[in-house]
Motif scaffolding. Structure first.
Motif, PDB file in Angstrom:
ATOM      1  N   TYR A   1       0.854  -1.189   0.000  1.00  0.00           N
ATOM      2  CA  TYR A   1       0.000   0.000   0.000  1.00  0.00           C
ATOM      3  C   TYR A   1       0.883   1.229   0.000  1.00  0.00           C
ATOM      4  CZ  TYR A   1      -3.612  -3.369   0.656  1.00  0.00           C
ATOM      5  OH  TYR A   1      -4.451  -4.428   0.438  1.00  0.00           O
ATOM      6  N   MET A   2       0.803   1.999  -1.068  1.00  0.00           N
ATOM      7  CA  MET A   2       1.723   3.133  -1.222  1.00  0.00           C
ATOM      8  C   MET A   2       0.978   4.415  -1.516  1.00  0.00           C
ATOM      9  SD  MET A   2       4.761   1.699  -3.540  1.00  0.00           S
ATOM     10  CE  MET A   2       5.893   2.956  -3.032  1.00  0.00           C
ATOM     11  N   LYS A   3       1.627   5.495  -1.148  1.00  0.00           N
ATOM     12  CA  LYS A   3       1.062   6.791  -1.519  1.00  0.00           C
ATOM     13  C   LYS A   3       1.564   7.164  -2.900  1.00  0.00           C
ATOM     14  CE  LYS A   3      -0.077   8.733   2.799  1.00  0.00           C
ATOM     15  NZ  LYS A   3       0.303   9.664   3.835  1.00  0.00           N
ATOM     16  N   CYS A   4       0.721   7.838  -3.643  1.00  0.00           N
ATOM     17  CA  CYS A   4       1.112   8.234  -4.994  1.00  0.00           C
ATOM     18  C   CYS A   4       0.568   9.629  -5.280  1.00  0.00           C
ATOM     19  CB  CYS A   4       0.551   7.239  -5.995  1.00  0.00           C
ATOM     20  SG  CYS A   4       0.763   7.736  -7.699  1.00  0.00           S
ATOM     21  N   VAL A   5       1.421  10.488  -5.786  1.00  0.00           N
ATOM     22  CA  VAL A   5       0.965  11.806  -6.226  1.00  0.00           C
ATOM     23  C   VAL A   5       1.077  11.832  -7.746  1.00  0.00           C
ATOM     24  CG1 VAL A   5       1.392  14.291  -6.159  1.00  0.00           C
ATOM     25  CG2 VAL A   5       1.697  12.925  -4.084  1.00  0.00           C
TER      26      VAL A   5
ATOM     27  N   ARG B   1      -7.568  19.703 -10.316  1.00  0.00           N
ATOM     28  CA  ARG B   1      -8.642  19.281  -9.415  1.00  0.00           C
ATOM     29  C   ARG B   1      -8.849  17.783  -9.353  1.00  0.00           C
ATOM     30  NH1 ARG B   1     -11.607  23.874  -8.060  1.00  0.00           N
ATOM     31  NH2 ARG B   1     -10.959  25.630  -9.334  1.00  0.00           N
ATOM     32  N   GLN B   2      -8.069  17.034 -10.116  1.00  0.00           N
ATOM     33  CA  GLN B   2      -8.147  15.569 -10.011  1.00  0.00           C
ATOM     34  C   GLN B   2      -7.638  15.174  -8.624  1.00  0.00           C
ATOM     35  OE1 GLN B   2      -8.923  13.486 -12.772  1.00  0.00           O
ATOM     36  NE2 GLN B   2      -9.381  15.324 -13.944  1.00  0.00           N
ATOM     37  N   PRO B   3      -8.142  14.044  -8.103  1.00  0.00           N
ATOM     38  CA  PRO B   3      -7.661  13.649  -6.779  1.00  0.00           C
ATOM     39  C   PRO B   3      -6.157  13.349  -6.769  1.00  0.00           C
ATOM     40  CG  PRO B   3      -9.083  11.960  -7.751  1.00  0.00           C
ATOM     41  CD  PRO B   3      -9.157  13.142  -8.649  1.00  0.00           C
ATOM     42  N   ASN B   4      -5.510  13.679  -5.673  1.00  0.00           N
ATOM     43  CA  ASN B   4      -4.067  13.419  -5.472  1.00  0.00           C
ATOM     44  C   ASN B   4      -3.201  13.936  -6.607  1.00  0.00           C
ATOM     45  OD1 ASN B   4      -4.573  11.770  -3.097  1.00  0.00           O
ATOM     46  ND2 ASN B   4      -5.397  10.294  -4.552  1.00  0.00           N
ATOM     47  N   SER B   5      -3.556  15.071  -7.169  1.00  0.00           N
ATOM     48  CA  SER B   5      -2.810  15.553  -8.331  1.00  0.00           C
ATOM     49  C   SER B   5      -2.178  16.910  -8.071  1.00  0.00           C
ATOM     50  CB  SER B   5      -3.732  15.689  -9.532  1.00  0.00           C
ATOM     51  OG  SER B   5      -4.321  14.466  -9.805  1.00  0.00           O
ATOM     52  N   ILE B   6      -1.151  17.193  -8.869  1.00  0.00           N
ATOM     53  CA  ILE B   6      -0.522  18.499  -8.825  1.00  0.00           C
ATOM     54  C   ILE B   6      -0.049  18.822 -10.237  1.00  0.00           C
ATOM     55  CG2 ILE B   6       1.741  17.563  -8.107  1.00  0.00           C
ATOM     56  CD1 ILE B   6       1.871  20.125  -6.267  1.00  0.00           C
ATOM     57  N   VAL B   7      -0.149  20.079 -10.640  1.00  0.00           N
ATOM     58  CA  VAL B   7       0.267  20.446 -11.993  1.00  0.00           C
ATOM     59  C   VAL B   7       1.568  21.253 -11.919  1.00  0.00           C
ATOM     60  CG1 VAL B   7      -2.048  20.445 -12.997  1.00  0.00           C
ATOM     61  CG2 VAL B   7      -1.212  22.504 -11.890  1.00  0.00           C
ATOM     62  N   ILE B   8       2.501  20.972 -12.818  1.00  0.00           N
ATOM     63  CA  ILE B   8       3.786  21.680 -12.810  1.00  0.00           C
ATOM     64  C   ILE B   8       4.264  21.915 -14.245  1.00  0.00           C
ATOM     65  CG2 ILE B   8       4.593  20.708 -10.625  1.00  0.00           C
ATOM     66  CD1 ILE B   8       6.481  18.926 -12.427  1.00  0.00           C
ATOM     67  N   SER B   9       5.270  22.757 -14.358  1.00  0.00           N
ATOM     68  CA  SER B   9       5.993  22.845 -15.618  1.00  0.00           C
ATOM     69  C   SER B   9       7.470  22.956 -15.287  1.00  0.00           C
ATOM     70  CB  SER B   9       5.547  24.064 -16.411  1.00  0.00           C
ATOM     71  OG  SER B   9       6.519  24.347 -17.397  1.00  0.00           O
TER      72      SER B   9
ATOM     73  N   LEU C   1       7.296  20.136  -4.000  1.00  0.00           N
ATOM     74  CA  LEU C   1       8.176  19.725  -2.902  1.00  0.00           C
ATOM     75  C   LEU C   1       7.408  19.668  -1.587  1.00  0.00           C
ATOM     76  CD1 LEU C   1      11.521  21.610  -3.599  1.00  0.00           C
ATOM     77  CD2 LEU C   1      11.119  19.151  -3.649  1.00  0.00           C
ATOM     78  N   ALA C   2       6.605  20.707  -1.358  1.00  0.00           N
ATOM     79  CA  ALA C   2       5.844  20.765  -0.111  1.00  0.00           C
ATOM     80  C   ALA C   2       4.880  19.580  -0.030  1.00  0.00           C
ATOM     81  CB  ALA C   2       5.079  22.080  -0.023  1.00  0.00           C
ATOM     82  N   ARG C   3       4.243  19.271  -1.142  1.00  0.00           N
ATOM     83  CA  ARG C   3       3.286  18.175  -1.192  1.00  0.00           C
ATOM     84  C   ARG C   3       3.985  16.838  -0.931  1.00  0.00           C
ATOM     85  NH1 ARG C   3      -1.631  17.343  -3.777  1.00  0.00           N
ATOM     86  NH2 ARG C   3      -2.325  15.304  -3.083  1.00  0.00           N
ATOM     87  N   MET C   4       5.157  16.712  -1.564  1.00  0.00           N
ATOM     88  CA  MET C   4       5.925  15.484  -1.416  1.00  0.00           C
ATOM     89  C   MET C   4       6.292  15.261   0.052  1.00  0.00           C
ATOM     90  SD  MET C   4       9.142  14.866  -3.828  1.00  0.00           S
ATOM     91  CE  MET C   4      10.345  15.451  -2.710  1.00  0.00           C
ATOM     92  N   TRP C   5       6.749  16.339   0.647  1.00  0.00           N
ATOM     93  CA  TRP C   5       7.141  16.294   2.054  1.00  0.00           C
ATOM     94  C   TRP C   5       5.960  15.870   2.929  1.00  0.00           C
ATOM     95  CZ3 TRP C   5      10.733  16.446   5.721  1.00  0.00           C
ATOM     96  CH2 TRP C   5      10.339  16.825   6.993  1.00  0.00           C
ATOM     97  N   GLU C   6       4.827  16.470   2.663  1.00  0.00           N
ATOM     98  CA  GLU C   6       3.615  16.202   3.443  1.00  0.00           C
ATOM     99  C   GLU C   6       3.206  14.727   3.313  1.00  0.00           C
ATOM    100  OE1 GLU C   6      -0.691  17.743   2.474  1.00  0.00           O
ATOM    101  OE2 GLU C   6       0.758  19.369   2.542  1.00  0.00           O
ATOM    102  N   GLU C   7       3.222  14.218   2.072  1.00  0.00           N
ATOM    103  CA  GLU C   7       2.785  12.848   1.825  1.00  0.00           C
ATOM    104  C   GLU C   7       3.724  11.830   2.463  1.00  0.00           C
ATOM    105  OE1 GLU C   7       0.094  11.774   0.416  1.00  0.00           O
ATOM    106  OE2 GLU C   7      -0.692  13.669  -0.340  1.00  0.00           O
ATOM    107  N   MET C   8       4.993  12.186   2.598  1.00  0.00           N
ATOM    108  CA  MET C   8       5.951  11.229   3.140  1.00  0.00           C
ATOM    109  C   MET C   8       5.773  11.033   4.630  1.00  0.00           C
ATOM    110  SD  MET C   8       9.373  11.850   1.030  1.00  0.00           S
ATOM    111  CE  MET C   8      10.017  10.298   1.593  1.00  0.00           C
ATOM    112  N   GLY C   9       5.101  11.983   5.266  1.00  0.00           N
ATOM    113  CA  GLY C   9       4.835  11.836   6.695  1.00  0.00           C
ATOM    114  C   GLY C   9       6.090  11.766   7.546  1.00  0.00           C
ATOM    115  N   LEU C  10       7.113  12.537   7.171  1.00  0.00           N
ATOM    116  CA  LEU C  10       8.332  12.535   7.979  1.00  0.00           C
ATOM    117  C   LEU C  10       8.141  13.434   9.199  1.00  0.00           C
ATOM    118  CD1 LEU C  10      11.115  12.713   5.262  1.00  0.00           C
ATOM    119  CD2 LEU C  10      10.289  10.731   6.500  1.00  0.00           C
ATOM    120  N   VAL C  11       8.756  13.025  10.276  1.00  0.00           N
ATOM    121  CA  VAL C  11       8.623  13.768  11.526  1.00  0.00           C
ATOM    122  C   VAL C  11      10.020  14.122  12.025  1.00  0.00           C
ATOM    123  CG1 VAL C  11       7.851  13.549  13.915  1.00  0.00           C
ATOM    124  CG2 VAL C  11       6.467  12.601  12.081  1.00  0.00           C
TER     125      VAL C  11
END
Ligand SMILES: Nc1nc2c(ncn2[C@@H]2O[C@H](COP(=O)(O)OP(=O)(O)OP(=O)(O)O)[C@@H](O)[C@H]2O)c(=O)[nH]1
Ligand SMILES: [Mg+2]
Length: 399
Positions: free
Chosen positions: A238-242, A261-269, A280-290
């Motif tokens: 079971y993994m998290k995916c962005v 607006r798609q679930p678990n999505s982010i748009v970049i260029s 980066l912020a999203r990645m950090w959040e999803e990783m759940g590092l403390v």
């Protein structure tokens, strides 16, 4: 007939079969058959050690993120942007042929980012270098699925299906089904609530398919046949995916808005460096590092070098924190003082089971201070426990 052909045949049969109450059991059985074959497919071929052909790189840092996507979506460009490590990027497909690691420095932590070759439909069956790529992805803490915003939206489903076919479950939690094989006693089937997808007969049939005749099954949620098969197989990850939509510079603002607006999505260029900080912020959040900062007795906390725990992997209570510093530390701990968001008041006296949160400050108070000078990072204060030094300080004033 090879395993892949067998899977194809069963899939064709499932597509032919109408879905209704009467065929439900048959379909369930077919699903179990496919799951079994897929598991067989994942086993390394007989006679080979399974090693050597993969491109596993050594783990480094506090977490690992894998870039997965079709060829030419901009994975290598993204790695170069985020880590500064150069990974060849070009407008032709399959530029990257192996796994290239880079390091992201973010919030005082180091995150390993892996650039991987592009994968194509059929990767789970071994097309291209799909199997090796997916094996590396499995070892990550987070998958960034890179998609080309200007290409078909079907790519997202195709890739998700490929990853699911090899036992990855993205952004899902394990099904709430208790399952235990027994030696005798037949099958006991129970549920804590009314079930709408699975009944006793279907469950029996699936178990029969796996040649399991003695087991205890307890449904704690209204799970599906697929969930039941996942639990029986027991090898799902079971993994998290962005989902990262790249190249938004070449599409219109309406499309950007819709994709965002798609679930678990982010748009970049990558070309225009748009939204990379949010990624980066999203990645950090999803990783759940403390991050936990240690505070030596009577000194300022050390804010330069946190102990980094992962809430996903192993958890992050005081005991995990102590184990991270040294295996033998736990038995010496009397209590800890905690400052930060997890504390009700400052400082809070906490035991080993207290759950720590990001950016907490922790001071360890040991049971009996030894004269050996302590170990590792607590060397500086382990000789001077709190109360003794306080008393020593106050003593001259009283007399
Ligand atoms: N317009 C646009 N082009 C981009 C962007 N990011 C990358 N590209 C281009 O897309 C092409 C492919 O980029 P790569 O980084 O090589 O893609 P990849 O996913 O690593 O490809 P493979 O290694 O073949 O799997 C290159 O020509 C890049 O310049 C972007 O944000 N916008
Ligand atoms: Mg590449």
């Amino acid at each position: 007939m090879g395993i892949i052909e067998k899977i194809k045949e069963i899939e064709a049969e499932m597509a032919r079969t109408q879905k209704n109450k009467a065929t439900e059991y048959h379909l369930g059985q077919l699903k179990a058959k496919i799951a079994k074959l897929r598991t067989q497919l994942l086993e390394p071929p007989k006679g080979s050690s399974g090693a050597g052909e993969g491109f596993e790189v050594t783990k480094f840092g506090h977490g690992r993120v894998a870039l997965i996507g079709f060829p030419s979506v901009g994975k290598s460009t993204l790695l170069t942007m985020l880590t500064g490590t150069h990974s060849e990027a070009a407008s032709y497909e399959f530029t990257t042929l192996t796994c290239i690691p880079g390091i992201i420095h973010y919030n005082d932590t180091k995150i390993q980012l892996l650039d991987l070759p592009g994968i194509i439909e059929g990767a789970s069956e071994g097309k291209g270098r799909g199997r090796q790529v997916i094996a590396v992805a499995k070892s990550a803490d987070l998958v960034l699925m890179v998609l080309d915003a200007s290409k078909s939206e079907g790519h997202r489903q195709i890739l998700t299906r490929e990853l699911e076919a090899v036992g990855l479950r993205l952004n899902k939690r394990p099904p709430q089904i208790y399952f235990k094989k027994k030696k005798t006693g037949g099958i006991s089937f129970n549920s804590t609530l009314p079930l709408t997808h699975v009944d006793e007969k279907l469950c029996y049939q699936i178990l029969h398919e796996y040649k399991i005749h003695n087991a205890e099954v307890l449904f704690r949620e209204d799970a599906t046949v697929d969930d039941l098969i996942d639990v029986i197989e027991g090898n799902r990850k079971y993994m998290k995916c962005v989902y990262v939509y790249n190249k938004i510079d070449v599409i219109g603002i309406d499309d950007v808005d819709r994709l965002a607006r798609q679930p678990n999505s982010i748009v970049i260029s990558c070309n225009l460096k748009l939204n990379l900080d949010r990624l980066l912020a999203r990645m950090w959040e999803e990783m759940g590092l403390v991050r936990i900062y240690t505070k030596p007795q009577g000194q300022q906390p050390d804010f330069s070098d946190p102990v980094v725990l992962s809430s996903g992997r192993g958890g992050c209570n005081v005991e995990d924190f102590c184990n991270h510093i040294h295996r033998s530390l736990v038995k010496d701990v009397k209590y800890v003082l905690v400052w930060g968001t997890s504390a009700r008041h400052y400082p809070q006296h906490c035991g080993l089971s207290h759950t720590l949160q990001d950016e907490d400050v922790v001071q360890i108070v040991k049971k009996k201070e030894k004269e050996d000078g302590g170990r590792g990072r607590f060397k500086s204060h382990s000789n001077t426990p709190a109360r003794i030094s306080d008393r020593e300080k106050k003593a001259p004033l009283k007399t």
